[in-house]
Scaffold this motif. Structure first.
Motif, PDB file in Angstrom:
ATOM      1  N   GLY A  54      -6.756  -2.961  -3.577  1.00  0.00           N
ATOM      2  CA  GLY A  54      -6.812  -1.484  -3.943  1.00  0.00           C
ATOM      3  C   GLY A  54      -7.531  -0.989  -5.749  1.00  0.00           C
ATOM      4  N   ALA A  55      -7.074  -0.165  -6.110  1.00  0.00           N
ATOM      5  CA  ALA A  55      -7.820   0.947  -6.849  1.00  0.00           C
ATOM      6  C   ALA A  55      -7.386   1.062  -8.351  1.00  0.00           C
ATOM      7  N   ASN A  56      -8.013   0.948  -9.486  1.00  0.00           N
ATOM      8  CA  ASN A  56      -7.047   2.200 -10.134  1.00  0.00           C
ATOM      9  C   ASN A  56      -5.812   1.457 -10.905  1.00  0.00           C
ATOM     10  N   CYS A  57      -5.388   0.534 -10.353  1.00  0.00           N
ATOM     11  CA  CYS A  57      -4.081  -0.462 -11.223  1.00  0.00           C
ATOM     12  C   CYS A  57      -4.507  -0.214 -12.723  1.00  0.00           C
ATOM     13  N   SER A 107      -2.958   0.879  -4.640  1.00  0.00           N
ATOM     14  CA  SER A 107      -4.167   1.648  -5.898  1.00  0.00           C
ATOM     15  C   SER A 107      -2.977   3.150  -7.102  1.00  0.00           C
ATOM     16  N   HIS A 108      -3.518   3.460  -7.973  1.00  0.00           N
ATOM     17  CA  HIS A 108      -2.867   4.685  -8.993  1.00  0.00           C
ATOM     18  C   HIS A 108      -1.035   3.673  -9.622  1.00  0.00           C
ATOM     19  N   SER A 157       1.880   2.983  -3.494  1.00  0.00           N
ATOM     20  CA  SER A 157       0.859   3.560  -4.200  1.00  0.00           C
ATOM     21  C   SER A 157       1.063   4.992  -3.899  1.00  0.00           C
ATOM     22  N   SER A 197      -3.044  -4.026  -2.090  1.00  0.00           N
ATOM     23  CA  SER A 197      -3.464  -3.060  -1.676  1.00  0.00           C
ATOM     24  C   SER A 197      -2.725  -2.235  -2.279  1.00  0.00           C
ATOM     25  N   GLY A 242     -10.337  -6.016  -6.939  1.00  0.00           N
ATOM     26  CA  GLY A 242     -10.342  -4.532  -6.823  1.00  0.00           C
ATOM     27  C   GLY A 242     -10.570  -3.699  -7.143  1.00  0.00           C
ATOM     28  N   GLU A 244       0.898  -1.508  -0.491  1.00  0.00           N
ATOM     29  CA  GLU A 244      -0.042   0.419   0.185  1.00  0.00           C
ATOM     30  C   GLU A 244       0.756   1.439  -0.036  1.00  0.00           C
ATOM     31  N   HIS A 274      -9.769  -0.996 -11.669  1.00  0.00           N
ATOM     32  CA  HIS A 274      -8.646  -1.816 -12.083  1.00  0.00           C
ATOM     33  C   HIS A 274      -8.990  -2.143 -13.996  1.00  0.00           C
TER      34      HIS A 274
END
Length: 872
Positions: free
Chosen positions: A327-330, A305-306, A83, A303, A349, A80, A352
């Motif tokens: 996580g998000a937006n990978c 993100s971005h 990120s 976990s 997530g 994390e 993604h």
């Protein structure tokens, strides 16, 4: 947003904005500051430097990799803390135009001719001068791994070390080199398998021989070791700890053997002697670059993100190359991911994305993205777009897709998927959109499978398959390959605006509800639209069993709460709405030319909507597809456009189907071979028996054979069966009498196994209602009998019935005859009463079920047949 990230990344690198750009090169050092002149050396080193850089940076951070090979002995782990943010994403990318390889393999050098006399003796004569050997003990390969059991329901362990030459997977030495061999017999415990060849005598000196087999079903494979070989009987002995889940069926099973030094007999094959640490290989060409996979993975994000990984070649690992957990937006953008032991990319997530990648030669499928929460119907908003996935599932042959999206509310669009042995794509879950994809040459090794497949779930609704191009899909064995396969009562799909060209079974609805099939084009498909009622027939026991998977999955979802009941109103009362009876399926405004359009179950057709379809089964040229040199559709024309206008047929946006040019794509243009397929021969329409449904047969009261002949002349769908069987039924006031005579085909089975042997079945139901008993009496040509009762789908004993009944059977030349008597009181009737009934004859040689009237399913469903009226 995607274009903005690209432009911003280039701007940062061009201006050298302090604290916003790092550089990595093969000759760098992770102790360097990461500038152009003093670059870092590894992805892990760059990750660590980004952690420091983030404290001062206020915008995006871009890490640029120079051309070269970056080796991984283990995955680079991201957590994390690594990120980015929506305003300051972190981008790891290849320099523009540079070939940047992130590889989990090591190059194998120092090849020599084989000189060991014992090894030469074991090698086939034709390969002795061609095979080369490399000593791995001195080439940085510490762990070669071992072959492990794997396959359907057996798990997916990491691959052992695999060999690649010039970026192409080589073949672990096997026999036969192509296709499969068969099984003649098995022992009762299935541990001894008698095979159809004496070739196994060559393998007695092998230290670790293995089998790959489809032992029963063509969608259930198994890799397992050979424990011993009996050359005198051509018997292979299996490991007693390994249980084929569906058993082994001689005459149907198929297999090949692998990991055999003695079968290293053609270019491209290899064998690893793990005890000696030596690799034997017949190279397919001179001077090729050989790589052995070492690392389990390449990139693992937990976990995170971005963060974006862009423009890399990611290759030669034993497991999944790129994993993103939570996580998000990978984003994985414009990468080539190949030669993995498992998948290319696995992501879980929110929001993604896998975009513009080339994915091929992967061991267990291509791309899997999961997002959203089904119970709350929260969308994942993940996107899999503009990817080319092909020649996947090298190691696990079934249920490993080119692309899968799962969970809730995700999208799969503009992808090209082809050359998979089993499934191409899948979208289990809810509210997914699958659009503008091109799929061809899937299901080429298996049968009873779908290019798109989901099954056995009433709750996975709201999924939309629209504007996709499906072609050249036939299947290899058994029931063949479906294109869109909604198996075992799967429900709630919308199939709209697709083009199906030369597919064996294009849309296949296996007994589900609420599926919408509209505005599709079917060109030269063997069977275009199929719907059956399996939940009422052979699958009724599964439908009614509260412990079956379809009920377990239903109970796992809060399908009756306000959120779900508003979203899927037809699901709320599924258990009170005749479960297993297909209903509310819609086939509207489709156009079909060539092949057979209508394969929709007749018994439940009145519960569906089938209207405004334009059908020309005998004229496949009524629809014509124009294509460019890459196989993309450039035009669709119809002989009579006015006929389509009259039904409100909408134009299909064929020009949007498949891949599209974009600077973020891994390659362009994209060329792909389309293999021509052979469809099954057109089936002749079955002759249907002509009679009124649910007749009344008067059972006279008499002391000897009496009454009208009851002709048994149809199958369970109402098809006419010739020659018919004949029965007479009468009663004497206390006992019911039934005599039957039926022809025997030349091919016959006179044993006592229901379904496999010639037999007769009587089914009686004296009272109405779902819990009333159906009494079943079965008799065989050898005089043996079977009795049971059915109540609400559950099978129970019928001892009183058995005690009250008598049965005799005789076989005379080309016919057999039987006679039954049974006490009326055990049937629950007296003279003057009525009861539901059916009489069925099984003909094993012609594989017919010959009935009084069609049940459209299980022969015991006598409530759908007719009535016996007992004279007072």
């Amino acid at each position: 947003m995607k274009q903005w990230v690209w432009i911003m990344s280039m701007s940062i690198l061009a201006t050298g904005c302090a604290g916003s750009a790092l550089y990595v090169a093969p000759g760098g050092n992770d102790a360097n500051p990461g500038t152009r002149r003093a670059p870092l050396a590894t992805l892990a080193g760059a990750r660590d430097r980004v952690r420091t850089l983030k404290a001062a940076a206020t915008g995006p951070i871009v890490v640029e990799f120079s051309a070269g090979v970056y080796r991984f002995s283990e995955a680079a782990e991201f957590v994390e803390a690594d990120s980015g943010t929506a305003d300051a994403p972190v981008v790891y990318r290849a320099a523009k135009g540079a070939e940047v390889r992130l590889t989990g393999g090591v190059e194998i050098l120092q090849w020599k001719p084989v000189t060991d006399a014992k090894i030469l003796e074991r090698l086939p004569e034709e390969s002795r001068s061609k095979v080369r050997v490399a000593d791995l003990s001195g080439q940085v390969v510490q762990d070669l791994g071992r072959l492990k059991m794997r396959g359907f329901s057996k798990g997916s362990p990491a691959a052992e070390a695999e060999l690649f030459q010039d970026d192409v997977p080589m073949t672990l030495a096997r026999w036969p080199n192509e296709e499969f061999r068969g099984v003649k017999a098995t022992s009762k415990d299935k541990l001894e398998v008698t095979v159809d060849t004496d070739r196994i005598a060559r393998w007695t000196d092998e230290s670790d021989p293995w089998l790959f087999a489809y032992w029963h079903h063509d969608w259930a494979e198994l890799y397992e070791p050979i424990r011993s070989i009996d050359t005198t009987r051509n018997v292979i002995r299996r490991d007693p700890k390994i249980k084929p889940i569906y058993g082994i069926t001689p005459g149907r099973a198929r297999w090949y053997a692998l990991n055999l030094l003695s079968e290293l007999d053609q270019p491209g094959e290899y064998y690893i002697d793990r005890s000696a640490g030596k690799l034997y290989f017949w190279p397919p060409g001179v001077g090729g670059k050989c790589v052995l996979s070492v690392s389990n993975s390449i990139i693992h994000c937990k976990s995170v993100s971005h963060v974006t990984f862009q423009g890399f070649i990611i290759e030669a690992c034993r497991g999944t190359a790129v994993r993103v957990d939570n996580g998000a937006n990978c984003k994985i953008v414009g990468c080539t991911v190949r030669n993995t032991g498992h998948r290319a990319v696995s992501m879980y997530g929110y929001r993604h994305e896998v975009y513009g990648c080339d994915v091929y030669y992967n061991g267990e499928g291509g791309i899997v993205v999961t997002g959203g929460v089904r119970k709350t119907l929260a969308p994942g908003e993940c996107n899999v777009e503009n990817n080319h996935v092909h020649h996947y599932s090298r190691r696990a042959r079934t249920y490993k897709t080119g692309i899968t999206i799962s969970g809730c509310g995700n999208r799969m669009a503009h992808n090209l998927i082809h050359h998979g042995p089993h499934m191409a794509i899948s979208a289990p879950g809810n509210d997914h959109v699958v659009e503008y994809n091109e799929i061809h040459n899937a299901v080429y090794e298996s049968g009873d499978a779908g290019a798109y497949y989901v099954g056995r779930d009433w709750t996975q609704r709201g999924n939309v398959l629209r504007y996709n191009y499906w072609h050249q899909i036939v299947g290899a064995t058994g029931h063949g390959g479906m294109t869109i396969y909604l198996d075992d009562q799967h429900s709630g799909h919308t199939i709209h605006g697709n083009i199906f060209e030369r597919c064996s079974r294009a849309v296949f609805i296996g007994g589900g509800d609420d599926n919408i099939v509209t505005n599709n084009v079917f060109v030269d498909c063997w069977k275009a639209a199929h719907m059956d009622n399996r939940g009422m027939g052979w699958q009724k026991k599964f439908t009614d069993d509260l412990k079956s998977s379809i009920h377990v999955r239903l109970r796992a979802i809060p399908y009756k709460n306000k959120l779900w009941s508003r979203r899927y109103p037809n699901l709320v009362n599924v258990l009170e709405d005749d479960p297993g009876v297909p209903k509310r399926n819609v086939f509207r405004r489709n156009v079909s030319a060539g092949g057979c359009w209508d394969d929709i179950n007749q018994a439940t057709r009145h519960l569906q909507v089938v209207e405004d379809n334009v059908v020309h089964d005998s004229d496949k040229d009524w629809i014509r597809l124009a294509k460019d040199k890459y196989g993309r559709i450039t035009g669709v024309t119809y002989k009579d456009p006015a006929a389509l206008e009259a039904i409100g047929f909408e134009r299909i946006p064929f020009e949007k189907m498949g891949l599209y040019k974009d600077p973020r794509r891994a390659s362009w243009p994209v060329r792909h071979e389309v293999d021509k397929i052979n469809l099954p021969e057109p089936t002749k329409p079955k002759k249907m028996a002509q009679f009124k449904p649910k007749p009344v047969y008067t059972v006279p009261r008499a002391m000897a054979a009496s009454g009208a002949v009851m002709e048994l002349s149809c199958d369970y769908d109402g098809g006419l069966v010739k020659p018919p069987a004949e029965a007479r039924i009468w009663h004497d006031g206390t006992r019911l009498h039934v005599v039957m005579t039926t022809p025997l085909p030349k091919k016959r089975n006179l044993g006592a196994q229901w379904g496999a042997c010639d037999a007769i079945e009587l089914a009686f139901k004296a009272a109405d209602g779902p819990n009333s008993d159906t009494l079943v009496l079965r008799g065989f040509t050898n005089g043996k009998t079977d009795f049971f009762k059915l109540a609400n789908g559950s099978k129970g004993e019928a001892s009183e019935l058995a005690k009250s009944a008598t049965y005799t059977a005789t076989v005379e030349g080309d016919a057999w005859r039987c006679a039954w008597t049974v006490a009326l009181k055990t049937l629950g009737v007296v003279p003057g009463d009525r009861m539901r009934a059916n009489v069925t004859v099984r003909r094993s040689g012609t594989n017919n079920w010959v009935m009084w009237r069609p049940t459209h399913g299980d022969s015991t469903n006598c409530e759908r047949v007719g009535t016996l009226e007992l004279a007072p």
